[in-house]
Design a protein around this motif. Structure first.
Motif, short mmCIF file in Angstrom:
data_model
loop_
_atom_site.label_atom_id
_atom_site.label_comp_id
_atom_site.label_asym_id
_atom_site.label_seq_id
_atom_site.Cartn_x
_atom_site.Cartn_y
_atom_site.Cartn_z
N ALA A 95 -10.83 -17.63 -4.24
CA ALA A 95 -9.64 -17.98 -5.03
C ALA A 95 -9.38 -16.99 -6.16
N GLY A 150 -2.13 -10.77 -3.53
CA GLY A 150 -2.65 -12.12 -3.38
C GLY A 150 -4.16 -12.14 -3.45
N THR A 151 -4.71 -13.31 -3.62
CA THR A 151 -6.16 -13.46 -3.58
C THR A 151 -6.63 -13.53 -2.13
N GLU A 176 -5.60 -16.81 -0.72
CA GLU A 176 -4.18 -16.90 -0.38
C GLU A 176 -3.87 -16.19 0.93
N ALA A 187 -5.18 -18.34 3.71
CA ALA A 187 -4.32 -19.52 3.87
C ALA A 187 -3.07 -19.18 4.68
N LEU A 188 -2.49 -18.00 4.41
CA LEU A 188 -1.33 -17.56 5.18
C LEU A 188 -1.70 -17.34 6.64
#
Length: 485
Positions: free
Chosen positions: A167, A187-188, A191, A194-195
């Motif tokens: 995160a 982004g992290t 992230e 998650a995408l």
């Protein structure tokens, strides 16, 4: 829609800044049309540029490579002839790899692909023609393609996934629109993953059971990709579930025991033993390929450019039965001499990597077998792990004998060794494996590279394992956070 132009790839956004592409916004580039109909988007997804990647050079950071002499007898392997960025990687130089103003073909190719996928994802459902099923399938293919690019990018340009730090770890810029005037940020890692998961959850239900060709994803490809993603994340139960789902749909392997080599040629030197006019199949003709991506430049192939490290060579003889021959070593490496033309070239005591067969940087069943084997070993089922492992080895080794693991830990060690043999020199795969395995004290290692009398070392978990954001990107995005490597 009138603003959508294929020429303004996201790579341009991430390398030259927004203003350089503004002048193209209202100009129709030669050879391209503004997408309006289903066929327009289908052509975008069939563009040959999408099947070409530039991802082989990260191997210069790995423990598989040994460079040649300054002016080597094998000219392509001469150290003096290597690009500066390859020299920087091989000698583990800190900081930037590419000099200011130069391009990073890995980064730029990936983001140009992402731009095309975004065009399709954000617009295909709104076209006035094509069936609903066709439109959904094309979007699913684009979602899969975007997920693939981001998984490759985040594992090269960021810390390896760790649930405890993902995160806050820097990932890569997340670009979801074809509007080049939209701001973006780095982004992290969390992230980005998650995408990737979101894209695949949406895509999987609309991917077809069969495709028109090997360059388009199917359901089995989707499951294979998810098995890789979960393996990288350390979600071994999910990796196994998806690997089994993929193999249930397609479990074909190619029998390397049927092949040999011939002299006097480069491409085609690996051929069928029963008929040397039949070449070892290119990736798109290989029965075990399930989704194919080729290289597109000298940065995409290491053919005859590197020697094989002693560390990797020793691994090819480890656990090899008496009288057995590992065909991967016999077919794709040149031991002490090469013969690609009129006369042989000799390099006694060294082994050159020279398959002269374009590798598949996409997905293949061999990798899925190895993911299943590793996941079974980590889950504590050494017998099942060995079934997958021996099935692969039987198709790679003449006079093979089944391996037997006394413990789950030994099974895991065997699988990881086989993974390195099978997937050496395949783009950033070994670099990703080094990064993920370095997190486990059992497998952490310091890499040693040699050049003449010079010795260079890279300790486990060093920040230099992370590829740096290209200088051209940072020139226009000075506030982007970076890893200190």
């Amino acid at each position: 829609m009138k603003k959508i132009l294929v020429i303004c790839f996201a790579a341009a956004v991430l390398t030259t800044g927004f203003t350089s592409c503004n002048k193209y916004l209202d100009v129709k580039p030669k050879g391209y049309t503004i997408p309006q109909f289903y066929e327009d988007y289908e052509k975008l997804m069939n563009n040959m540029s999408l099947i070409r990647l530039s991802a082989a050079y990260p191997d210069y950071l790995s423990d598989d490579v040994q460079v040649g002499d300054p002016t080597d007898v094998s000219k392509l392997a001469s150290y003096s002839g290597l690009s500066d960025f390859k020299k920087a990687l091989y000698t583990f130089q800190p900081g930037a790899v590419f000099v200011p103003g130069s391009s990073d073909p890995f980064w730029e190719t990936a983001y140009s692909h992402i731009y095309t996928y975004n065009v399709v994802i954000n617009n295909i459902l709104n076209v006035p023609d094509g069936t609903e099923q066709d439109r959904k399938q094309l979007k699913a293919e684009a979602l899969f393609g975007r997920a693939y690019e981001y998984l490759t990018l985040v594992n090269a340009y960021a810390n390896h996934y760790d649930a405890a730090t993902a995160a806050t770890d820097y990932g890569v810029p997340v670009v979801l629109t074809e509007d080049i005037n939209q701001p973006y940020k780095r982004g992290t890692v969390a992230e980005v993953y998650a995408l990737i998961k979101s894209d695949m959850e949406t895509a999987l239900k609309d991917l077809p059971a069969k495709s028109t060709n090997i360059f388009h994803p199917t359901q089995s490809v989707g499951y294979s990709f998810l098995s890789r993603m979960h393996l990288y994340m350390g979600n071994y139960a999910e990796a196994l579930t998806n690997a089994k789902a993929a193999l249930a749909l397609n479990n074909t392997l190619l029998d390397y025991k049927l092949y040999t080599t011939k002299k006097g040629v480069t491409f085609g030197r690996v051929c069928l033993a029963s008929d040397n006019s039949v070449r070892f199949p290119e990736a798109h003709l290989n029965a075990e390929s399930i989704w194919v991506r080729y290289g597109n430049s000298s940065s995409s192939s290491l053919n005859a450019e590197v020697y094989v490290s002693a560390d990797l060579l020793n691994l090819f003889t480890k656990r090899l039965p008496d009288g057995a021959v590992d065909q991967r070593r016999a077919l794709f490496f040149c031991d002490g001499e090469s013969n690609f033309g009129v006369k042989p070239v000799y390099f006694p005591g060294r082994v050159l990597y020279a398959p002269y067969n374009d590798p598949n940087f996409g997905l293949s069943n061999a990798e899925v077998y190895l993911i299943a084997a590793e996941s079974e070993a980590r889950a504590g089922d050494k017998q099942e792990a060995m079934k997958y492992l021996n099935a692969l080895r039987n198709m790679r080794i003449k006079n093979n004998q089944a391996l037997v693991a006394a413990t789950n830990d030994e099974a895991l060690e065997m699988v990881l060794e086989e993974r390195r043999r099978e997937m050496c020199f395949l783009g950033p795969n070994r670099l990703t494996d080094l990064k993920r395995l370095n997190r486990d004290a059992r497998f952490a290692k310091t890499i040693t590279h040699k050049r003449g009398s010079e010795v260079y070392t890279l300790p486990a978990n060093d920040q230099r394992y992370i590829l740096p954001v290209p200088p051209k990107v940072l020139e226009f995005n000075g506030s982007m956070p970076v890893y200190e490597r």
